[in-house]
Design an enzyme around this catalytic site. Structure first.
Site, short mmCIF file in Angstrom:
data_model
loop_
_atom_site.label_atom_id
_atom_site.label_comp_id
_atom_site.label_asym_id
_atom_site.label_seq_id
_atom_site.Cartn_x
_atom_site.Cartn_y
_atom_site.Cartn_z
N LYS A 1 0.66 -1.18 0.14
CA LYS A 1 -0.09 -0.05 -0.14
C LYS A 1 0.72 1.23 -0.08
O LYS A 1 0.76 2.08 -0.96
CB LYS A 1 -0.98 0.05 1.29
CG LYS A 1 -1.93 -1.11 1.27
CD LYS A 1 -2.80 -1.08 2.63
CE LYS A 1 -2.08 -0.99 3.88
NZ LYS A 1 -1.41 -2.41 4.15
N ARG B 1 -9.96 0.76 8.44
CA ARG B 1 -9.51 -0.66 8.70
C ARG B 1 -10.42 -1.36 9.54
O ARG B 1 -10.28 -2.34 9.90
CB ARG B 1 -8.30 -0.54 9.60
CG ARG B 1 -7.04 -0.65 8.86
CD ARG B 1 -6.12 -0.28 9.96
NE ARG B 1 -4.90 -1.07 9.77
CZ ARG B 1 -3.60 -0.71 9.16
NH1 ARG B 1 -3.63 0.40 8.64
NH2 ARG B 1 -2.57 -1.56 9.12
N ARG C 1 11.19 -1.51 11.37
CA ARG C 1 10.13 -1.16 12.25
C ARG C 1 9.94 -2.10 13.20
O ARG C 1 10.02 -3.28 13.05
CB ARG C 1 8.68 -1.00 11.23
CG ARG C 1 8.27 0.36 10.72
CD ARG C 1 7.19 0.45 9.68
NE ARG C 1 6.18 -0.17 10.14
CZ ARG C 1 5.14 -0.30 9.35
NH1 ARG C 1 5.14 0.50 8.24
NH2 ARG C 1 3.94 -0.81 9.69
N ARG D 1 -0.49 -9.07 13.29
CA ARG D 1 -1.13 -8.03 12.40
C ARG D 1 -1.80 -8.72 11.26
O ARG D 1 -3.05 -8.19 10.76
CB ARG D 1 -0.02 -7.24 11.84
CG ARG D 1 0.52 -6.19 12.73
CD ARG D 1 1.96 -5.53 12.28
NE ARG D 1 1.78 -4.86 11.11
CZ ARG D 1 3.00 -4.63 10.32
NH1 ARG D 1 4.16 -5.05 10.76
NH2 ARG D 1 2.98 -3.85 9.11
P1 AP5 Z 1 4.85 -1.48 1.90
O1 AP5 Z 1 4.65 -0.96 0.75
O2 AP5 Z 1 5.74 -0.88 3.20
O3 AP5 Z 1 3.37 -2.45 2.40
P2 AP5 Z 1 2.40 -1.99 3.14
O4 AP5 Z 1 1.02 -2.37 2.54
O5 AP5 Z 1 2.23 -0.18 3.15
O6 AP5 Z 1 2.70 -2.55 4.53
P3 AP5 Z 1 2.52 -1.81 6.13
O7 AP5 Z 1 3.03 -2.83 7.06
O8 AP5 Z 1 2.60 -0.31 6.04
O9 AP5 Z 1 1.06 -2.00 6.38
P4 AP5 Z 1 0.27 -1.88 7.75
O10 AP5 Z 1 -1.05 -1.55 7.07
O11 AP5 Z 1 0.35 -3.07 8.43
O12 AP5 Z 1 1.02 -0.69 8.45
P5 AP5 Z 1 0.44 0.88 8.80
O13 AP5 Z 1 1.72 1.71 8.70
O14 AP5 Z 1 -0.52 1.11 8.04
O15 AP5 Z 1 5.71 -2.92 1.35
C1 AP5 Z 1 6.11 -3.92 2.33
C2 AP5 Z 1 7.37 -4.54 1.88
O16 AP5 Z 1 7.29 -5.13 0.67
C3 AP5 Z 1 8.63 -3.43 1.70
O17 AP5 Z 1 9.83 -3.88 2.12
C4 AP5 Z 1 8.69 -3.18 0.07
O18 AP5 Z 1 9.87 -2.97 -0.31
C5 AP5 Z 1 8.06 -4.58 -0.43
N1 AP5 Z 1 7.40 -4.73 -1.47
C6 AP5 Z 1 6.18 -3.76 -1.80
N2 AP5 Z 1 5.87 -4.13 -2.99
C7 AP5 Z 1 6.41 -5.05 -3.56
C8 AP5 Z 1 6.44 -5.82 -4.77
N3 AP5 Z 1 5.36 -5.63 -5.35
N4 AP5 Z 1 7.28 -6.92 -4.58
C9 AP5 Z 1 8.12 -7.19 -3.96
N5 AP5 Z 1 8.20 -6.38 -2.81
C10 AP5 Z 1 7.48 -5.29 -2.58
O19 AP5 Z 1 -0.03 0.66 10.27
C11 AP5 Z 1 0.84 0.42 11.34
C12 AP5 Z 1 0.00 0.24 12.58
O20 AP5 Z 1 -0.54 1.55 13.01
C13 AP5 Z 1 -1.29 -0.72 12.68
O21 AP5 Z 1 -0.90 -2.01 12.94
C14 AP5 Z 1 -2.04 -0.12 13.64
O22 AP5 Z 1 -1.83 -0.66 14.93
C15 AP5 Z 1 -2.05 1.32 13.56
N6 AP5 Z 1 -2.94 1.80 12.50
C16 AP5 Z 1 -2.66 2.35 11.19
N7 AP5 Z 1 -3.96 2.79 10.80
C17 AP5 Z 1 -4.91 2.65 11.50
C18 AP5 Z 1 -6.29 2.59 11.59
N8 AP5 Z 1 -6.93 3.07 10.33
N9 AP5 Z 1 -6.95 2.02 12.55
C19 AP5 Z 1 -6.32 1.59 13.69
N10 AP5 Z 1 -4.90 1.74 13.77
C20 AP5 Z 1 -4.44 1.82 12.79
MG MG Z 2 2.50 1.19 4.70
#
Ligand code: AP5
Ligand code: MG
Length: 207
Positions: free
Chosen positions: A13, A88, A153, A164
């Site tokens: 994402k 979410r 992270r 997660r």
């Molecule tokens: P990346 O692009 O970083 O993936 P992502 O989908 O953004 O994953 P996140 O871990 O950021 O998602 P998340 O939803 O758990 O975390 P968030 O920060 O939103 O890619 C991942 C890896 O894969 C990278 O190394 C990249 O290089 C690689 N990659 C990407 N595309 C690729 C491809 N095509 N091929 C190969 N490799 C690839 O949330 C964190 C925490 O915040 C949550 O757990 C929660 O506690 C809180 N939070 C956030 N939003 C909310 C909400 N709305 N409500 C409640 N709590 C929330």
């Molecule tokens: Mg992310």
């Protein structure tokens, strides 16, 4: 265009939102980035969020909904935006319906096994937030964009990653049906290269 990126942790994402936002000249609203910034700055929200994030749990709806509502009211969101990581839960989606009109929801689909590998190998820049995977770094430990240090992270440690994923399947996956019923959902295979995924998303947005 007001867009939601929906998908499990590690689906890409953030990686894709950065690219699409640059291509469409709209802001990326990542609730994860907003919360991590708040934790770093030690604000009240950051302190509240920390225990949930470190455990791989969702921050309570009432905390996150107000943050997003305020952010979407800002000037730079008038021409559209990408929501990365929000909503979410069904209550978050229902709240969003009261203050935003969404045009398209992109579901990035990737299998759990691939996700565990992606997350355990992810490294992020402490300064600009650029995202890398160990497999593309060839041993480099600094950011190609700004030269700062790359770190893992806290919530990318193995046991938190599994938590997660479970939270995603239990609490966030029901949103797929929620947006399907509204006719807004476009499913994109996220298990292809970064460039091919980008093209597939652009095509889905134009469709
Ligand atoms: P990346 O692009 O970083 O993936 P992502 O989908 O953004 O994953 P996140 O871990 O950021 O998602 P998340 O939803 O758990 O975390 P968030 O920060 O939103 O890619 C991942 C890896 O894969 C990278 O190394 C990249 O290089 C690689 N990659 C990407 N595309 C690729 C491809 N095509 N091929 C190969 N490799 C690839 O949330 C964190 C925490 O915040 C949550 O757990 C929660 O506690 C809180 N939070 C956030 N939003 C909310 C909400 N709305 N409500 C409640 N709590 C929330
Ligand atoms: Mg992310």
């Amino acid at each position: 265009m007001n867009i939601i990126f929906l998908g499990p942790p590690g689906a890409g994402k953030g990686t894709q939102a950065q690219r699409i936002c640059a291509a469409m000249n709209i802001p990326q609203i990542s609730t994860g980035d907003i919360l991590r910034r708040a934790m770093k700055e030690g604000t009240e929200t950051g302190l509240k969020a920390k225990s949930y994030i470190d455990a791989g749990q969702l921050v309570p709806d009432e905390v996150i909904i107000d943050i997003v509502k305020e952010r979407l009211a800002m000037e730079d969101c008038r021409g559209g935006y990408i929501l990365d990581g929000f909503p979410r839960t069904v209550p978050q989606a229902e709240a969003l319906d009261t203050f935003a009109k969404i045009d398209s929801v992109i579901e990035l689909a990737v299998d759990d096994q691939v996700l565990v590998n992606r997350l355990s190998g992810r490294r992020v820049c402490v300064k600009c937030g650029a995202t890398y995977h160990l497999s593309m770094l060839n041993g480099a430990t600094t950011c190609a964009a700004c030269g700062e240090e790359l770190i893992q992270r806290n919530d990318d440690k193995a046991e938190t990653v599994l938590n997660r994923l479970k939270v995603y399947h239990d609490q966030t996956a029901p949103l797929i049906g929620y947006y399907e019923k509204k006719g807004l959902l476009r499913k994109v295979d996220g298990d292809q290269g970064v460039d091919s995924t980008f093209e597939a998303i652009m095509k889905a947005l134009k469709a």
